[in-house]
Design a protein around this motif. Sequence first.
Motif, PDB file in Angstrom:
ATOM      1  N   GLY A  12      63.602 -79.582   0.907  1.00 28.34           N
ATOM      2  CA  GLY A  12      63.119 -79.068   2.182  1.00 28.34           C
ATOM      3  C   GLY A  12      64.195 -78.374   3.004  1.00 28.34           C
ATOM      4  N   ALA A  13      65.160 -77.751   2.333  1.00 23.95           N
ATOM      5  CA  ALA A  13      66.274 -77.111   3.038  1.00 23.95           C
ATOM      6  C   ALA A  13      66.608 -75.770   2.402  1.00 23.95           C
ATOM      7  CB  ALA A  13      67.498 -78.032   3.017  1.00 23.95           C
ATOM      8  N   THR A  14      67.534 -75.047   3.048  1.00 25.50           N
ATOM      9  CA  THR A  14      68.034 -73.769   2.549  1.00 25.50           C
ATOM     10  C   THR A  14      69.558 -73.773   2.672  1.00 25.50           C
ATOM     11  OG1 THR A  14      68.036 -72.641   4.689  1.00 25.50           O
ATOM     12  CG2 THR A  14      65.952 -72.607   3.426  1.00 25.50           C
ATOM     13  N   LEU A  15      70.177 -72.701   2.221  1.00 26.57           N
ATOM     14  CA  LEU A  15      71.636 -72.587   2.365  1.00 26.57           C
ATOM     15  C   LEU A  15      72.058 -72.680   3.831  1.00 26.57           C
ATOM     16  CD1 LEU A  15      72.773 -69.773  -0.131  1.00 26.57           C
ATOM     17  CD2 LEU A  15      72.953 -72.252  -0.406  1.00 26.57           C
ATOM     18  N   GLU A  16      71.224 -72.203   4.748  1.00 30.47           N
ATOM     19  CA  GLU A  16      71.562 -72.232   6.171  1.00 30.47           C
ATOM     20  C   GLU A  16      71.579 -73.646   6.740  1.00 30.47           C
ATOM     21  OE1 GLU A  16      69.317 -69.988   4.824  1.00 30.47           O
ATOM     22  OE2 GLU A  16      70.881 -68.454   4.796  1.00 30.47           O
ATOM     23  N   ASP A  17      71.070 -74.616   5.992  1.00 31.42           N
ATOM     24  CA  ASP A  17      71.076 -76.016   6.417  1.00 31.42           C
ATOM     25  C   ASP A  17      72.277 -76.791   5.878  1.00 31.42           C
ATOM     26  OD1 ASP A  17      68.539 -75.889   7.797  1.00 31.42           O
ATOM     27  OD2 ASP A  17      67.616 -75.757   5.809  1.00 31.42           O
ATOM     28  N   VAL A  18      73.116 -76.125   5.103  1.00 29.27           N
ATOM     29  CA  VAL A  18      74.276 -76.796   4.506  1.00 29.27           C
ATOM     30  C   VAL A  18      75.342 -77.020   5.576  1.00 29.27           C
ATOM     31  CG1 VAL A  18      76.148 -76.548   2.811  1.00 29.27           C
ATOM     32  CG2 VAL A  18      73.788 -75.968   2.190  1.00 29.27           C
ATOM     33  N   LEU A  19      75.884 -78.244   5.587  1.00 28.42           N
ATOM     34  CA  LEU A  19      76.950 -78.637   6.513  1.00 28.42           C
ATOM     35  C   LEU A  19      78.333 -78.392   5.927  1.00 28.42           C
ATOM     36  CD1 LEU A  19      75.675 -82.078   7.801  1.00 28.42           C
ATOM     37  CD2 LEU A  19      76.394 -80.193   9.249  1.00 28.42           C
ATOM     38  N   SER A  20      78.489 -78.598   4.622  1.00 27.17           N
ATOM     39  CA  SER A  20      79.795 -78.425   3.988  1.00 27.17           C
ATOM     40  C   SER A  20      79.631 -78.272   2.486  1.00 27.17           C
ATOM     41  CB  SER A  20      80.713 -79.614   4.285  1.00 27.17           C
ATOM     42  OG  SER A  20      80.203 -80.790   3.678  1.00 27.17           O
ATOM     43  N   THR A  21      80.641 -77.675   1.862  1.00 29.56           N
ATOM     44  CA  THR A  21      80.649 -77.536   0.401  1.00 29.56           C
ATOM     45  C   THR A  21      82.010 -77.914  -0.159  1.00 29.56           C
ATOM     46  OG1 THR A  21      81.397 -75.231   0.322  1.00 29.56           O
ATOM     47  CG2 THR A  21      79.014 -75.606   0.484  1.00 29.56           C
ATOM     48  N   ARG A  22      81.991 -78.221  -1.423  1.00 32.91           N
ATOM     49  CA  ARG A  22      83.216 -78.392  -2.206  1.00 32.91           C
ATOM     50  C   ARG A  22      82.997 -77.627  -3.498  1.00 32.91           C
ATOM     51  NH1 ARG A  22      84.397 -84.241  -3.105  1.00 32.91           N
ATOM     52  NH2 ARG A  22      84.651 -84.062  -0.878  1.00 32.91           N
ATOM     53  N   VAL A  23      83.903 -76.694  -3.791  1.00 25.87           N
ATOM     54  CA  VAL A  23      83.816 -75.871  -4.993  1.00 25.87           C
ATOM     55  C   VAL A  23      84.893 -76.360  -5.959  1.00 25.87           C
ATOM     56  CG1 VAL A  23      83.869 -73.526  -5.911  1.00 25.87           C
ATOM     57  CG2 VAL A  23      83.071 -73.919  -3.563  1.00 25.87           C
ATOM     58  N   LEU A  24      84.460 -76.856  -7.098  1.00 21.95           N
ATOM     59  CA  LEU A  24      85.369 -77.371  -8.121  1.00 21.95           C
ATOM     60  C   LEU A  24      85.474 -76.339  -9.241  1.00 21.95           C
ATOM     61  CD1 LEU A  24      83.805 -80.935  -8.314  1.00 21.95           C
ATOM     62  CD2 LEU A  24      85.733 -80.200  -6.911  1.00 21.95           C
ATOM     63  N   VAL A  25      86.708 -75.991  -9.600  1.00 24.47           N
ATOM     64  CA  VAL A  25      86.935 -74.974 -10.622  1.00 24.47           C
ATOM     65  C   VAL A  25      87.908 -75.535 -11.651  1.00 24.47           C
ATOM     66  CG1 VAL A  25      87.689 -72.609 -11.054  1.00 24.47           C
ATOM     67  CG2 VAL A  25      86.597 -73.173  -8.885  1.00 24.47           C
ATOM     68  N   ALA A  26      87.493 -75.535 -12.911  1.00 28.62           N
ATOM     69  CA  ALA A  26      88.322 -76.082 -13.980  1.00 28.62           C
ATOM     70  C   ALA A  26      89.378 -75.059 -14.392  1.00 28.62           C
ATOM     71  CB  ALA A  26      87.465 -76.499 -15.171  1.00 28.62           C
ATOM     72  N   SER A  27      90.413 -74.969 -13.566  1.00 27.64           N
ATOM     73  CA  SER A  27      91.519 -74.049 -13.833  1.00 27.64           C
ATOM     74  C   SER A  27      92.696 -74.407 -12.931  1.00 27.64           C
ATOM     75  CB  SER A  27      91.106 -72.607 -13.568  1.00 27.64           C
ATOM     76  OG  SER A  27      92.195 -71.722 -13.779  1.00 27.64           O
ATOM     77  N   SER A  28      93.876 -74.120 -13.404  1.00 23.45           N
ATOM     78  CA  SER A  28      95.074 -74.277 -12.570  1.00 23.45           C
ATOM     79  C   SER A  28      95.547 -72.910 -12.060  1.00 23.45           C
ATOM     80  CB  SER A  28      96.197 -74.948 -13.376  1.00 23.45           C
ATOM     81  OG  SER A  28      96.540 -74.139 -14.483  1.00 23.45           O
ATOM     82  N   ARG A  29      94.780 -71.872 -12.340  1.00 18.12           N
ATOM     83  CA  ARG A  29      95.135 -70.510 -11.918  1.00 18.12           C
ATOM     84  C   ARG A  29      94.390 -70.131 -10.637  1.00 18.12           C
ATOM     85  NH1 ARG A  29      93.635 -66.461 -14.963  1.00 18.12           N
ATOM     86  NH2 ARG A  29      95.318 -65.238 -14.098  1.00 18.12           N
ATOM     87  N   GLN A  30      95.142 -69.837  -9.604  1.00 17.65           N
ATOM     88  CA  GLN A  30      94.536 -69.489  -8.323  1.00 17.65           C
ATOM     89  C   GLN A  30      93.554 -68.312  -8.422  1.00 17.65           C
ATOM     90  OE1 GLN A  30      97.198 -68.187  -5.194  1.00 17.65           O
ATOM     91  NE2 GLN A  30      95.935 -69.208  -3.660  1.00 17.65           N
ATOM     92  N   PRO A  31      93.834 -67.266  -9.199  1.00 17.65           N
ATOM     93  CA  PRO A  31      92.853 -66.170  -9.292  1.00 17.65           C
ATOM     94  C   PRO A  31      91.489 -66.628  -9.826  1.00 17.65           C
ATOM     95  CG  PRO A  31      94.984 -65.447 -10.123  1.00 17.65           C
ATOM     96  CD  PRO A  31      95.086 -66.935  -9.905  1.00 17.65           C
ATOM     97  N   ASP A  32      91.471 -67.618 -10.708  1.00 12.17           N
ATOM     98  CA  ASP A  32      90.203 -68.144 -11.211  1.00 12.17           C
ATOM     99  C   ASP A  32      89.437 -68.845 -10.090  1.00 12.17           C
ATOM    100  OD1 ASP A  32      90.947 -67.240 -13.746  1.00 12.17           O
ATOM    101  OD2 ASP A  32      91.719 -69.206 -14.351  1.00 12.17           O
ATOM    102  N   LEU A  33      90.154 -69.623  -9.278  1.00  8.56           N
ATOM    103  CA  LEU A  33      89.528 -70.298  -8.142  1.00  8.56           C
ATOM    104  C   LEU A  33      88.960 -69.274  -7.174  1.00  8.56           C
ATOM    105  CD1 LEU A  33      91.429 -72.565  -9.358  1.00  8.56           C
ATOM    106  CD2 LEU A  33      91.533 -73.458  -7.044  1.00  8.56           C
ATOM    107  N   VAL A  34      89.733 -68.242  -6.902  1.00  8.21           N
ATOM    108  CA  VAL A  34      89.295 -67.211  -5.957  1.00  8.21           C
ATOM    109  C   VAL A  34      88.052 -66.495  -6.477  1.00  8.21           C
ATOM    110  CG1 VAL A  34      89.944 -65.007  -4.888  1.00  8.21           C
ATOM    111  CG2 VAL A  34      91.568 -66.921  -4.912  1.00  8.21           C
ATOM    112  N   ARG A  35      87.983 -66.222  -7.782  1.00  5.85           N
ATOM    113  CA  ARG A  35      86.794 -65.561  -8.347  1.00  5.85           C
ATOM    114  C   ARG A  35      85.536 -66.384  -8.082  1.00  5.85           C
ATOM    115  NH1 ARG A  35      90.186 -63.317 -11.927  1.00  5.85           N
ATOM    116  NH2 ARG A  35      90.238 -64.932 -13.493  1.00  5.85           N
ATOM    117  N   ALA A  36      85.630 -67.689  -8.298  1.00  7.67           N
ATOM    118  CA  ALA A  36      84.480 -68.560  -8.045  1.00  7.67           C
ATOM    119  C   ALA A  36      84.182 -68.631  -6.544  1.00  7.67           C
ATOM    120  CB  ALA A  36      84.742 -69.954  -8.596  1.00  7.67           C
ATOM    121  N   TRP A  37      85.234 -68.791  -5.732  1.00  5.60           N
ATOM    122  CA  TRP A  37      85.069 -68.899  -4.285  1.00  5.60           C
ATOM    123  C   TRP A  37      84.371 -67.675  -3.698  1.00  5.60           C
ATOM    124  CZ3 TRP A  37      84.221 -71.316  -0.136  1.00  5.60           C
ATOM    125  CH2 TRP A  37      84.423 -70.706   1.105  1.00  5.60           C
ATOM    126  N   GLU A  38      84.757 -66.487  -4.125  1.00  2.00           N
ATOM    127  CA  GLU A  38      84.182 -65.270  -3.563  1.00  2.00           C
ATOM    128  C   GLU A  38      82.670 -65.216  -3.758  1.00  2.00           C
ATOM    129  OE1 GLU A  38      86.649 -62.309  -5.440  1.00  2.00           O
ATOM    130  OE2 GLU A  38      88.070 -62.318  -3.760  1.00  2.00           O
TER     131      GLU A  38
END
Length: 135
Positions: free
Chosen positions: A71-97
């Motif tokens: 019963g919700a949408t993205l606009e109802d989200v309070l917080s997120t955590r994005v987990l990326v299986a990589s130690s390379r910052q560019p990989d994290l940024v690709r997912a984050w964007e």
Amino acid sequence: MAGAVRLIRSGSLSDVAEYAYAATAPADARFIHLAGACPLEADGSTAAVGDFAGQAAKCVENLRVALKDAGATLEDVLSTRVLVASSRQPDLVRAWEVVRDAFGAHDVPSTLMGVTVLGYDDQLVELEAVAAVTA
């Protein structure tokens, strides 16, 4: 109807962050704690193998479905955590964007983390979220 979530931006902290620093919901809100959205297809296979952005997009798609079912949408989200299986910052940024762009102006407080491994074969990204709605 206005949503329950109020994003809080701090004038005392750096404005470099691409998200609000905090979020609140009123006392009468119903909280929705979602399991990590994984890049899984309906048949259980992992989508976009080897593609951080592609997996992030599938995670967002699956998160939208879970939110709708609650019963919700993205606009109802309070917080997120994005987990990326990589130690390379560019990989994290690709997912984050991808995640950042999906939320648009609703730039919820978020944490971006590099992890060593995630639970499914070939999984590179997982998206956790907490949402709040009022009746």
